[in-house]
Design a protein around this motif. Structure first.
Motif: not given
Length: 472
Positions: A116-121, A123-127, A129-142, A274-276
């Protein structure tokens, strides 16, 4: 390009992301989950689960060669390192279905195996797919942090991610980093028959109470692990099977394999933060007490949020986010009741403040209560008497507990409950523990707090004397 609208978008299918996705979808939210690598994240595939499985293999080997104390003849274990790794993979495979794509799709989550890569505050692009969400949770770990030590880029090394692919047992394992990961893997390999040297730039197990860490380190050294502290790596050189680590004081450590275990770094690269308009810090994504980022529609949880890096913290964060994102209720994450444990032998566990932290915060109001394992009958029966519990108490209320010893990771659970619910020492003292159990260590610590108040009190003795005179 497929456009998707959803209530909750979760980026990352580790323990925190999976907890949010499962909880949210079962409560009626529309959920999309992104994962571009393995379901289950670091904990299942590279961290908690495989490390504890290998520790179990080491424990079995050590038990065979150190059973004489129980009246059973010592034998030299025949260790098959590749078979031990098969055991590790078997454990992962047994747990895998709980974290699988199939299970989550069965719950109603849409799982997309793309980055997933943010393209706006919002929206996230994944392959494709362009996904628009009311709430987004980043859980990418370390991921493992690999410092820029001169020569390291020319020498083969392993991390906690690549260790599990190793099938040939190291003859002499060099470990750079004396934190929990480094010390756990050092002892596991030593017990399986490898020579082990740990090279630590500061102090080993330095985030824990130094008195209790010393209990663990003494035992590790007694098992034959060389631990060099205040030994900062200056240069790495050599080739596969013949690696040298030179420290700043001129010492040179030689081994056949090198494990880098100097810490973790948050997985934030290439996400388009940065886009988000999401701010980051040196340790990860900047979040407030409710785990919101600088973009109010986006949360960050677990390791990527830059705080305590434990699987159970990610799960705890998931509950905070579900309460806020799904129900709009105020919810804030705290850390004063979060326990952690290092699964060496003996184990090392902590919740709340250490003694040094408690002294700094509470000064003269602090009382430190101690109880040693050598006075616990079950520990004596098991020949597990190396250990100590310290409880930091302020006006009858525990503010921190440190334990080093057998089953410390289990014993700390009670104190995590006590701190989370702001209970007092009297509540632990009122508990009746079955005899004989290691769990009595906790009750005896509470008893050590009250004993001087009862048995050394002149007032108590006078009251008892008066009552005895007047009783019929």
């Amino acid at each position: 390009m497929e456009r998707i609208k959803t209530d909750i978008l979760v980026i990352g299918a580790g323990s925190g992301g999976l907890s949010v996705a499962a909880g949210a979808v079962q409560m009626g939210a529309d959920v999309v989950l992104l994962e571009d690598h393995k379901m289950g994240g670091d904990c299942l595939n590279y961290g908690c689960v495989p490390s504890k499985a290998l520790i179990a293999s080491g424990k079995a080997a050590w038990g065979q060669s150190h059973s004489e104390v129980y009246g059973v003849a010592n034998v030299t274990p025949k260790v098959d390192y590749a078979a031990a790794k098969d055991h590790v993979q078997g454990v992962i495979a047994e747990i895998e279905p709980v974290d699988s794509q199939e299970r989550f799709e069965g719950l109603g989550v849409r799982v997309i195996r793309e980055r997933g890569v943010f393209v706006s505050e919002t929206e996230v692009q994944a392959g494709d797919h362009l996904i628009e969400a009311r709430r987004i949770v980043i859980a990418t770990g370390s991921s493992p942090f690999v410092p820029p030590i001169p020569g390291l880029d020319t020498v083969p090394y392993i991390t906690n991610e690549t260790l599990w692919q190793l099938r040939e047992q190291p003859d002499h394992l060099l470990v750079i980093g004396g934190g929990p990961i480094g010390m756990e893997m050092a002892q596991a390999h030593r017990r399986l028959g490898s020579k082990v040297t740990v090279i630590e730039g500061a102090t080993a197990l330095g985030k824990d109470d130094p008195e209790l860490a010393a209990v663990v380190l003494e035992n590790l050294r007694a098992e034959g692990i060389e631990i060099a502290e205040h030994a900062k790596a200056k240069e790495v050189r050599g080739s596969a099977g013949a690696i040298e680590v030179e420290t700043e004081d001129g010492a040179v450590f030689k081994g056949t394999h090198l494990l880098m275990a100097v810490g973790r770094k948050a997985n934030t690269d290439g996400m388009g933060l940065e886009a988000a308009k999401i701010k980051t810090t040196r340790s990860g994504i900047d979040v407030d007490a409710s785990l919101r980022t600088s973009n109010r529609k986006v949360y960050a949880i677990g390791d990527v949020a830059g705080g305590l890096q434990f699987t159970h913290v990610a799960g705890y964060h998931a509950g905070i986010v579900i309460r806020s994102a799904l129900f709009g209720l105020p919810a804030k994450a705290k850390t004063d009741h979060i326990p952690w444990a290092t699964y060496t032998n003996p184990e090392l566990a902590q919740v709340g403040l250490t003694e040094a932290q408690a002294k700094k915060e509470h000064g003269m109001n602090l009382e430190v209560v101690r109880f040693h394992y050598e006075h616990n009958d079950r520990a004596i029966a098991e020949r597990k008497t190396k250990g100590l519990i310290k409880v930091m108490v302020v006006k009858g209320r525990p503010v921190g507990v440190s334990i080093a010893g057998y089953q410390a990771g289990e014993l700390i659970n009670l104190w995590a409950l006590v701190l989370a619910n702001k209970l007092k020492m009297k509540h632990v003292a009122n508990m009746v523990a079955p005899y004989p159990t290691i769990g009595e260590v906790n009750k005896r610590a509470a008893g050590a707090y009250f004993s001087p108040r009862l048995f050394d009190s002149a007032l108590v003795k006078r009251v008892v004397g008066l009552v005895q005179r007047w009783l019929p």
